[in-house]
Design a protein around this motif. Structure first.
Motif: not given
Length: 102
Positions: A35-38, A49-68
């Motif tokens: 997609n075009q996520f930056d 409750q999420l178990e799997q996420i595929n965010l490959s092939k986007n333009f993301i440069i950082s991930i928030p700490t909330c993923i913990q």
């Protein structure tokens, strides 16, 4: 829509997700590759409750700490995103029991 467990939105030129997505508490797997996520779609942090996420092939440069908050996360695919090396180590620390692919 409350029984939705898998959401496939690959190759749709998406740049963000609607905030209403957080109301789908049955959601386990989200596929957002090519997609075009930056930036990281922050609404995903509101789905612990999420178990799997595929965010490959986007333009993301950082991930928030909330993923913990993802205590059930098994697999996070961030491949082919321009995430800096030092951030990759931090992401792995935030999800120590998950498989993370860069």
């Amino acid at each position: 829509m409350t029984a939705l467990t898998d959401l496939f939105l690959m190759e749709n030129n998406l740049q963000n997700l609607p905030p209403e997505l957080e109301s789908i508490k049955s959601l386990k797997k989200v596929y957002l590759a090519s997609n075009q996520f930056d930036h990281f779609p922050i609404v995903l942090c509101k789905l612990p409750q999420l178990e799997q996420i595929n965010l490959s092939k986007n333009f993301i440069i950082s991930i928030p700490t909330c993923i913990q908050q993802w205590k059930h996360m098994q697999y996070l695919n961030l491949s082919k995103n321009p995430i800096p090396e030092d951030s990759k180590n931090e992401i792995k620390k935030l999800l120590p029991n998950s498989r993370v692919n860069f």
